[in-house]
Design a protein around this motif. Structure first.
Motif, PDB file in Angstrom:
ATOM      1  N   LEU A  12     -10.785  -5.965   6.017  1.00  0.00           N
ATOM      2  CA  LEU A  12     -10.190  -4.874   6.791  1.00  0.00           C
ATOM      3  C   LEU A  12      -8.662  -4.961   6.749  1.00  0.00           C
ATOM      4  CD1 LEU A  12     -10.693  -2.441   8.692  1.00  0.00           C
ATOM      5  CD2 LEU A  12     -10.706  -4.072  10.594  1.00  0.00           C
ATOM      6  N   PHE A  13      -8.133  -6.177   6.881  1.00  0.00           N
ATOM      7  CA  PHE A  13      -6.686  -6.404   6.819  1.00  0.00           C
ATOM      8  C   PHE A  13      -6.139  -5.957   5.459  1.00  0.00           C
ATOM      9  CE2 PHE A  13      -3.029  -9.213   5.955  1.00  0.00           C
ATOM     10  CZ  PHE A  13      -2.249  -8.950   7.064  1.00  0.00           C
ATOM     11  N   GLU A  14      -6.840  -6.314   4.391  1.00  0.00           N
ATOM     12  CA  GLU A  14      -6.405  -5.937   3.039  1.00  0.00           C
ATOM     13  C   GLU A  14      -6.380  -4.419   2.863  1.00  0.00           C
ATOM     14  OE1 GLU A  14      -8.080  -6.025  -1.557  1.00  0.00           O
ATOM     15  OE2 GLU A  14      -9.013  -7.356  -0.082  1.00  0.00           O
ATOM     16  N   ILE A  15      -7.465  -3.753   3.238  1.00  0.00           N
ATOM     17  CA  ILE A  15      -7.567  -2.304   3.034  1.00  0.00           C
ATOM     18  C   ILE A  15      -6.580  -1.553   3.922  1.00  0.00           C
ATOM     19  CG2 ILE A  15      -9.089  -0.294   3.300  1.00  0.00           C
ATOM     20  CD1 ILE A  15      -9.758  -2.009   0.841  1.00  0.00           C
ATOM     21  N   GLU A  16      -6.513  -1.897   5.192  1.00  0.00           N
ATOM     22  CA  GLU A  16      -5.641  -1.172   6.126  1.00  0.00           C
ATOM     23  C   GLU A  16      -4.166  -1.350   5.806  1.00  0.00           C
ATOM     24  OE1 GLU A  16      -6.296   1.080   8.247  1.00  0.00           O
ATOM     25  OE2 GLU A  16      -8.442   0.842   8.574  1.00  0.00           O
ATOM     26  N   ASN A  17      -3.819  -2.411   5.110  1.00  0.00           N
ATOM     27  CA  ASN A  17      -2.413  -2.672   4.821  1.00  0.00           C
ATOM     28  C   ASN A  17      -2.005  -2.319   3.397  1.00  0.00           C
ATOM     29  OD1 ASN A  17      -1.236  -3.611   7.343  1.00  0.00           O
ATOM     30  ND2 ASN A  17      -2.763  -5.231   7.191  1.00  0.00           N
ATOM     31  N   LEU A  18      -2.863  -1.599   2.667  1.00  0.00           N
ATOM     32  CA  LEU A  18      -2.472  -1.081   1.353  1.00  0.00           C
ATOM     33  C   LEU A  18      -1.607   0.163   1.573  1.00  0.00           C
ATOM     34  CD1 LEU A  18      -5.812  -1.380  -0.673  1.00  0.00           C
ATOM     35  CD2 LEU A  18      -3.679  -2.633  -1.081  1.00  0.00           C
ATOM     36  N   GLN A  19      -0.309   0.012   1.375  1.00  0.00           N
ATOM     37  CA  GLN A  19       0.622   1.103   1.679  1.00  0.00           C
ATOM     38  C   GLN A  19       0.320   2.382   0.916  1.00  0.00           C
ATOM     39  OE1 GLN A  19       4.797   0.249   1.749  1.00  0.00           O
ATOM     40  NE2 GLN A  19       4.480  -1.785   2.603  1.00  0.00           N
ATOM     41  N   PHE A  45      -2.288   3.885   0.592  1.00  0.00           N
ATOM     42  CA  PHE A  45      -3.283   4.698   1.282  1.00  0.00           C
ATOM     43  C   PHE A  45      -2.864   5.087   2.693  1.00  0.00           C
ATOM     44  CE2 PHE A  45      -6.131   2.259  -1.670  1.00  0.00           C
ATOM     45  CZ  PHE A  45      -6.343   3.326  -2.536  1.00  0.00           C
ATOM     46  N   TRP A  46      -1.689   4.683   3.128  1.00  0.00           N
ATOM     47  CA  TRP A  46      -1.265   4.988   4.489  1.00  0.00           C
ATOM     48  C   TRP A  46      -1.186   6.486   4.755  1.00  0.00           C
ATOM     49  CZ3 TRP A  46       3.179   1.110   5.987  1.00  0.00           C
ATOM     50  CH2 TRP A  46       2.624  -0.174   6.128  1.00  0.00           C
ATOM     51  N   TYR A  47      -0.849   7.269   3.734  1.00  0.00           N
ATOM     52  CA  TYR A  47      -0.751   8.716   3.929  1.00  0.00           C
ATOM     53  C   TYR A  47      -2.099   9.317   4.339  1.00  0.00           C
ATOM     54  CZ  TYR A  47      -3.055   9.558  -0.560  1.00  0.00           C
ATOM     55  OH  TYR A  47      -3.973   9.610  -1.577  1.00  0.00           O
ATOM     56  N   LEU A  48      -3.197   8.672   3.992  1.00  0.00           N
ATOM     57  CA  LEU A  48      -4.522   9.191   4.336  1.00  0.00           C
ATOM     58  C   LEU A  48      -4.800   9.148   5.833  1.00  0.00           C
ATOM     59  CD1 LEU A  48      -6.577   7.520   1.471  1.00  0.00           C
ATOM     60  CD2 LEU A  48      -5.926   9.939   1.651  1.00  0.00           C
ATOM     61  N   SER A  49      -4.210   8.171   6.503  1.00  0.00           N
ATOM     62  CA  SER A  49      -4.511   7.998   7.930  1.00  0.00           C
ATOM     63  C   SER A  49      -3.270   8.101   8.814  1.00  0.00           C
ATOM     64  CB  SER A  49      -5.169   6.632   8.143  1.00  0.00           C
ATOM     65  OG  SER A  49      -4.299   5.599   7.729  1.00  0.00           O
ATOM     66  N   ASP A  50      -2.179   8.543   8.248  1.00  0.00           N
ATOM     67  CA  ASP A  50      -0.917   8.665   8.988  1.00  0.00           C
ATOM     68  C   ASP A  50      -0.418   7.320   9.509  1.00  0.00           C
ATOM     69  OD1 ASP A  50      -0.826  11.405   8.533  1.00  0.00           O
ATOM     70  OD2 ASP A  50      -1.929  11.860  10.372  1.00  0.00           O
ATOM     71  N   THR A  51      -0.775   6.251   8.841  1.00  0.00           N
ATOM     72  CA  THR A  51      -0.306   4.921   9.218  1.00  0.00           C
ATOM     73  C   THR A  51       1.188   4.824   8.929  1.00  0.00           C
ATOM     74  OG1 THR A  51      -2.463   3.964   8.742  1.00  0.00           O
ATOM     75  CG2 THR A  51      -0.595   2.449   8.777  1.00  0.00           C
ATOM     76  N   LEU A  52       1.923   4.233   9.862  1.00  0.00           N
ATOM     77  CA  LEU A  52       3.372   4.126   9.710  1.00  0.00           C
ATOM     78  C   LEU A  52       3.853   2.698   9.522  1.00  0.00           C
ATOM     79  CD1 LEU A  52       4.431   6.655  12.495  1.00  0.00           C
ATOM     80  CD2 LEU A  52       4.367   7.032  10.018  1.00  0.00           C
ATOM     81  N   GLN A  53       3.009   1.732   9.883  1.00  0.00           N
ATOM     82  CA  GLN A  53       3.429   0.331   9.787  1.00  0.00           C
ATOM     83  C   GLN A  53       2.201  -0.550   9.558  1.00  0.00           C
ATOM     84  OE1 GLN A  53       5.229   0.166  13.640  1.00  0.00           O
ATOM     85  NE2 GLN A  53       3.417  -0.687  14.608  1.00  0.00           N
ATOM     86  N   PRO A  54       2.427  -1.777   9.081  1.00  0.00           N
ATOM     87  CA  PRO A  54       1.296  -2.670   8.828  1.00  0.00           C
ATOM     88  C   PRO A  54       0.547  -3.025  10.115  1.00  0.00           C
ATOM     89  CG  PRO A  54       3.322  -3.522   7.846  1.00  0.00           C
ATOM     90  CD  PRO A  54       3.706  -2.374   8.713  1.00  0.00           C
ATOM     91  N   TYR A  55      -0.733  -3.324   9.936  1.00  0.00           N
ATOM     92  CA  TYR A  55      -1.563  -3.804  11.047  1.00  0.00           C
ATOM     93  C   TYR A  55      -1.571  -5.321  11.037  1.00  0.00           C
ATOM     94  CZ  TYR A  55      -3.552   0.857  11.695  1.00  0.00           C
ATOM     95  OH  TYR A  55      -3.729   2.185  11.950  1.00  0.00           O
ATOM     96  N   SER A  56      -1.501  -5.921  12.218  1.00  0.00           N
ATOM     97  CA  SER A  56      -1.605  -7.375  12.320  1.00  0.00           C
ATOM     98  C   SER A  56      -3.073  -7.772  12.346  1.00  0.00           C
ATOM     99  CB  SER A  56      -0.932  -7.864  13.606  1.00  0.00           C
ATOM    100  OG  SER A  56      -1.682  -7.451  14.738  1.00  0.00           O
ATOM    101  N   LYS A  57      -3.345  -9.006  11.977  1.00  0.00           N
ATOM    102  CA  LYS A  57      -4.721  -9.504  12.047  1.00  0.00           C
ATOM    103  C   LYS A  57      -5.213  -9.517  13.489  1.00  0.00           C
ATOM    104  CE  LYS A  57      -5.556 -11.977   7.838  1.00  0.00           C
ATOM    105  NZ  LYS A  57      -6.049 -13.186   7.203  1.00  0.00           N
ATOM    106  N   LYS A  58      -4.318  -9.798  14.429  1.00  0.00           N
ATOM    107  CA  LYS A  58      -4.722  -9.802  15.845  1.00  0.00           C
ATOM    108  C   LYS A  58      -5.187  -8.418  16.274  1.00  0.00           C
ATOM    109  CE  LYS A  58      -3.833 -10.801  20.575  1.00  0.00           C
ATOM    110  NZ  LYS A  58      -4.937  -9.969  20.985  1.00  0.00           N
ATOM    111  N   LEU A  59      -4.429  -7.391  15.926  1.00  0.00           N
ATOM    112  CA  LEU A  59      -4.801  -6.030  16.283  1.00  0.00           C
ATOM    113  C   LEU A  59      -6.142  -5.645  15.654  1.00  0.00           C
ATOM    114  CD1 LEU A  59      -3.827  -3.433  17.748  1.00  0.00           C
ATOM    115  CD2 LEU A  59      -2.916  -2.715  15.540  1.00  0.00           C
ATOM    116  N   LEU A  60      -6.333  -6.000  14.390  1.00  0.00           N
ATOM    117  CA  LEU A  60      -7.594  -5.678  13.714  1.00  0.00           C
ATOM    118  C   LEU A  60      -8.758  -6.489  14.267  1.00  0.00           C
ATOM    119  CD1 LEU A  60      -6.270  -5.254  10.085  1.00  0.00           C
ATOM    120  CD2 LEU A  60      -6.945  -3.452  11.687  1.00  0.00           C
ATOM    121  N   LYS A  61      -8.480  -7.718  14.671  1.00  0.00           N
ATOM    122  CA  LYS A  61      -9.526  -8.545  15.302  1.00  0.00           C
ATOM    123  C   LYS A  61      -9.971  -7.898  16.615  1.00  0.00           C
ATOM    124  CE  LYS A  61     -10.451 -13.280  16.744  1.00  0.00           C
ATOM    125  NZ  LYS A  61      -9.904 -14.626  16.925  1.00  0.00           N
ATOM    126  N   ASP A  62      -9.014  -7.406  17.391  1.00  0.00           N
ATOM    127  CA  ASP A  62      -9.336  -6.699  18.635  1.00  0.00           C
ATOM    128  C   ASP A  62     -10.129  -5.427  18.338  1.00  0.00           C
ATOM    129  OD1 ASP A  62      -7.977  -8.658  20.026  1.00  0.00           O
ATOM    130  OD2 ASP A  62      -6.183  -7.427  20.365  1.00  0.00           O
TER     131      ASP A  62
END
Length: 173
Positions: A20-27, A29-46
């Motif tokens: 999940l960390f690898e996929i969510e932090n592939l820049q 693809f950020w345009y697909l989900s309007d992601t603006l910054q990297p996700y931390s492992k802590k946030l993804l663990k939560d």
């Protein structure tokens, strides 16, 4: 778990954190989900620890697309779930190493079956970037109909891009 001989759609598990960390932090693809910054492992663990919430409560469902040996290869999501109007958005991402093998199409067929037969949805919609011809072909092959174009819908790196809107409406006749 939803499955066929090639793949499984299953709930997120703690051991999916690295994938999940690898996929969510592939820049790219950020345009697909309007992601603006990297996700931390802590946030993804939560996020994983809260993934048990019912779709009626969370208004979304994210499942892992995995091979029959449980190797994760992507994610498939129902989002903006609206039980009153019986509709939801659909998104899928398959790791580059597993694209063009029919696995994404298989996962989409399973998710559509689940959405229509278990969640009793009437329609599923997708947004596809105008340039993404692979996705256009995939969804058209699954009987999604183009219903519109959102001009200049996304803004990325100083450039506006348009998005196509597709719907698949359940045949209830």
């Amino acid at each position: 778990m939803l499955e066929n001989t090639a793949i499984h759609l299953r709930a997120l598990e703690p051991e999916d954190l690295d994938f999940l960390f690898e996929i969510e932090n592939l820049q790219k693809f950020w345009y697909l989900s309007d992601t603006l910054q990297p996700y931390s492992k802590k946030l993804l663990k939560d996020y994983i620890s809260n993934a048990h919430l019912d779709i009626y409560e969370a208004k979304q469902l994210r499942l892992v697309v995995s091979l029959s040996d449980h190797t994760p290869i992507g994610f498939i999501d129902l989002y903006d779930f609206n039980p009153k109007h019986k509709r939801a958005g659909l998104g899928i991402i398959i790791h580059e190493d597993y694209q063009s093998l029919g696995l994404g199409k298989s996962a989409l067929k399973m998710m559509l079956n689940f959405a229509y037969n278990r969640l009793d949805l009437h329609q599923i919609y997708v947004y596809i970037h105008l340039e993404n011809q692979k996705s256009v072909s995939l969804f058209e092959n699954l009987n999604f109909q183009k219903v519109g174009e959102l001009k200049d819908w996304h803004y990325e790196n100083g450039v506006y891009t348009s998005v196509l809107v597709y719907q698949n409406i359940r045949n209830v006749h």
